[in-house]
Motif scaffolding. Structure first.
Motif, PDB file in Angstrom:
ATOM      1  N   VAL A 191       0.842  -1.199   0.000  1.00 18.95           N
ATOM      2  CA  VAL A 191       0.000   0.000   0.000  1.00 18.95           C
ATOM      3  C   VAL A 191       0.880   1.254   0.000  1.00 18.95           C
ATOM      4  N   VAL A 192       0.487   2.205  -0.864  1.00 15.51           N
ATOM      5  CA  VAL A 192       1.230   3.461  -1.004  1.00 15.51           C
ATOM      6  C   VAL A 192       0.257   4.626  -0.909  1.00 15.51           C
ATOM      7  N   VAL A 193       0.684   5.710  -0.248  1.00 16.32           N
ATOM      8  CA  VAL A 193      -0.093   6.942  -0.229  1.00 16.32           C
ATOM      9  C   VAL A 193       0.762   8.058  -0.819  1.00 16.32           C
ATOM     10  N   GLU A 194       0.134   8.872  -1.666  1.00 19.58           N
ATOM     11  CA  GLU A 194       0.783  10.052  -2.229  1.00 19.58           C
ATOM     12  C   GLU A 194       0.133  11.263  -1.556  1.00 19.58           C
ATOM     13  N   LEU A 195       0.896  11.955  -0.717  1.00 23.60           N
ATOM     14  CA  LEU A 195       0.378  13.100   0.013  1.00 23.60           C
ATOM     15  C   LEU A 195       0.630  14.372  -0.791  1.00 23.60           C
ATOM     16  N   ALA A 196      -0.402  15.179  -0.937  1.00 24.45           N
ATOM     17  CA  ALA A 196      -0.300  16.421  -1.690  1.00 24.45           C
ATOM     18  C   ALA A 196       0.412  17.489  -0.868  1.00 24.45           C
ATOM     19  N   GLU A 197       0.720  18.599  -1.493  1.00 22.01           N
ATOM     20  CA  GLU A 197       1.353  19.725  -0.814  1.00 22.01           C
ATOM     21  C   GLU A 197       0.503  20.138   0.389  1.00 22.01           C
ATOM     22  N   GLY A 198       1.129  20.245   1.532  1.00 21.14           N
ATOM     23  CA  GLY A 198       0.413  20.641   2.746  1.00 21.14           C
ATOM     24  C   GLY A 198      -0.181  19.483   3.518  1.00 21.14           C
ATOM     25  N   GLU A 199      -0.131  18.264   2.970  1.00 21.43           N
ATOM     26  CA  GLU A 199      -0.651  17.092   3.671  1.00 21.43           C
ATOM     27  C   GLU A 199       0.506  16.325   4.338  1.00 21.43           C
ATOM     28  N   GLU A 200       0.253  15.771   5.501  1.00 18.56           N
ATOM     29  CA  GLU A 200       1.269  14.979   6.172  1.00 18.56           C
ATOM     30  C   GLU A 200       0.630  13.968   7.112  1.00 18.56           C
ATOM     31  N   LEU A 201       1.349  12.922   7.385  1.00 17.56           N
ATOM     32  CA  LEU A 201       0.947  11.899   8.338  1.00 17.56           C
ATOM     33  C   LEU A 201       2.074  11.711   9.346  1.00 17.56           C
ATOM     34  N   THR A 202       1.745  11.101  10.465  1.00 17.58           N
ATOM     35  CA  THR A 202       2.760  10.725  11.443  1.00 17.58           C
ATOM     36  C   THR A 202       2.748   9.212  11.565  1.00 17.58           C
ATOM     37  N   VAL A 203       3.874   8.596  11.267  1.00 17.98           N
ATOM     38  CA  VAL A 203       4.000   7.138  11.318  1.00 17.98           C
ATOM     39  C   VAL A 203       5.124   6.783  12.289  1.00 17.98           C
ATOM     40  N   ASP A 204       4.792   6.024  13.313  1.00 18.68           N
ATOM     41  CA  ASP A 204       5.779   5.634  14.331  1.00 18.68           C
ATOM     42  C   ASP A 204       6.518   6.851  14.880  1.00 18.68           C
ATOM     43  N   GLY A 205       5.771   7.942  15.074  1.00 15.58           N
ATOM     44  CA  GLY A 205       6.344   9.144  15.671  1.00 15.58           C
ATOM     45  C   GLY A 205       7.058  10.065  14.716  1.00 15.58           C
ATOM     46  N   ALA A 206       7.207   9.666  13.459  1.00 15.89           N
ATOM     47  CA  ALA A 206       7.915  10.485  12.476  1.00 15.89           C
ATOM     48  C   ALA A 206       6.929  11.079  11.476  1.00 15.89           C
ATOM     49  N   VAL A 207       7.102  12.357  11.147  1.00 13.08           N
ATOM     50  CA  VAL A 207       6.243  13.019  10.168  1.00 13.08           C
ATOM     51  C   VAL A 207       6.680  12.608   8.765  1.00 13.08           C
TER      52      VAL A 207
END
Length: 273
Positions: free
Chosen positions: A62-78
């Motif tokens: 599974v892959v996500v493409e985040l647009a400009e201004g979008e972000e996620l936090t995975v295992d504590g890392a942005v």
């Protein structure tokens, strides 16, 4: 185990604690009641209202493409831009945080899914409690575990139409109710060596959820002795929401008696207090 051997006051208090803990997990900020969508992922990138990014399945998972201004936090890392969750094993899940929401990336029945969990979900915020039968020691039954020579793969249906799950069954549990002998196919439970039994009975669709209930046991004792406490027959998430992929009981796991113990039909599904 005989009914007279049970400390009734302690028995009731232990059941209340089990029920409280189960409700707490279900209705937690990121519990099953917080799920807002069940999104089936494919090679074609797709966006969803309750999650950021464009999601797809590739040869690498599974892959996500985040647009400009979008972000996620995975295992504590942005993370920003393109992020791969890798290949998720069957019945496993990986998580990413988005503000106060948690996104679950999982694989169920051979399909990759995305399930966002938002604490402000109406199903969660309106939840009160799950009706249940009063705990009664007479529904504590001594059973015997009958192991197979080798675990057997068992295919079962799912709460989602057209989906199937395959579980390895280590054996069956055999017991008597009202002088009648019954056998139920068991799967591996949550505890090491423990068992999990999915079943329906004559209360299913009447006072208890129609599709299934689940019962966990400790590991079998000497001679394969297993204690089945039907007071702890619990609802799976599909009893509350259509956004769950819960397994259905194996063929033959219907008890032709009324198990008037354990959790009842949720209020959200028209159950009675």
């Amino acid at each position: 185990m005989n009914v007279q051997d049970i400390d009734r006051a302690g028995f009731v208090e232990e059941w209340k604690e089990w029920h409280r803990a189960k409700e707490e997990t279900l209705a937690g900020p990121h519990g099953f009641l917080a799920i807002t969508g069940l999104h089936w992922l494919s090679p074609e990138p797709a966006r969803f209202e309750d999650a950021p990014g464009s999601w797809s399945v590739t040869a690498d998972g599974v892959v996500v493409e985040l647009a400009e201004g979008e972000e996620l936090t995975v295992d504590g890392a942005v993370v920003r831009g393109r992020y791969g969750f890798g290949i998720v094993p069957e019945r496993d899940s990986r998580y990413a945080d988005w503000g106060d929401a948690r996104l679950e990336v999982a694989r169920r029945g051979g399909h990759d899914i995305l399930r966002p969990r938002h604490p402000d979900s109406t199903l969660r915020t309106s939840f009160r409690r799950t009706p249940a039968y009063a705990p009664d020691p007479r529904w504590v039954v001594t059973a015997r575990f009958l192991p197979f020579e080798e675990p057997r793969p068992v295919t079962v249906g799912a709460a989602v139409e057209g989906l199937e799950h395959v579980y390895d069954s280590p054996g069956q549990v055999e017991f008597e109710l009202a002088g009648v002998r019954h056998r139920l196919t068991a799967f591996n439970g949550k505890e090491p060596g423990g068992l999990m039994v999915l079943f329906t009975d004559s209360t299913s669709g009447v006072t208890t959820y129609a599709a299934n209930r689940s019962l966990q046991t400790a590991a079998p004792g000497p001679g394969g002795t297993v204690t089945l406490d039907f007071n702890r027959a619990g609802n799976l998430p599909c009893a509350y929401t259509d956004l769950a992929t819960c397994p259905l009981p194996p063929a033959g796991n219907h008890l032709p008696v009324a198990i008037e113990a354990g959790e009842r039909i949720p209020l959200e599904r028209g159950g009675q207090p």
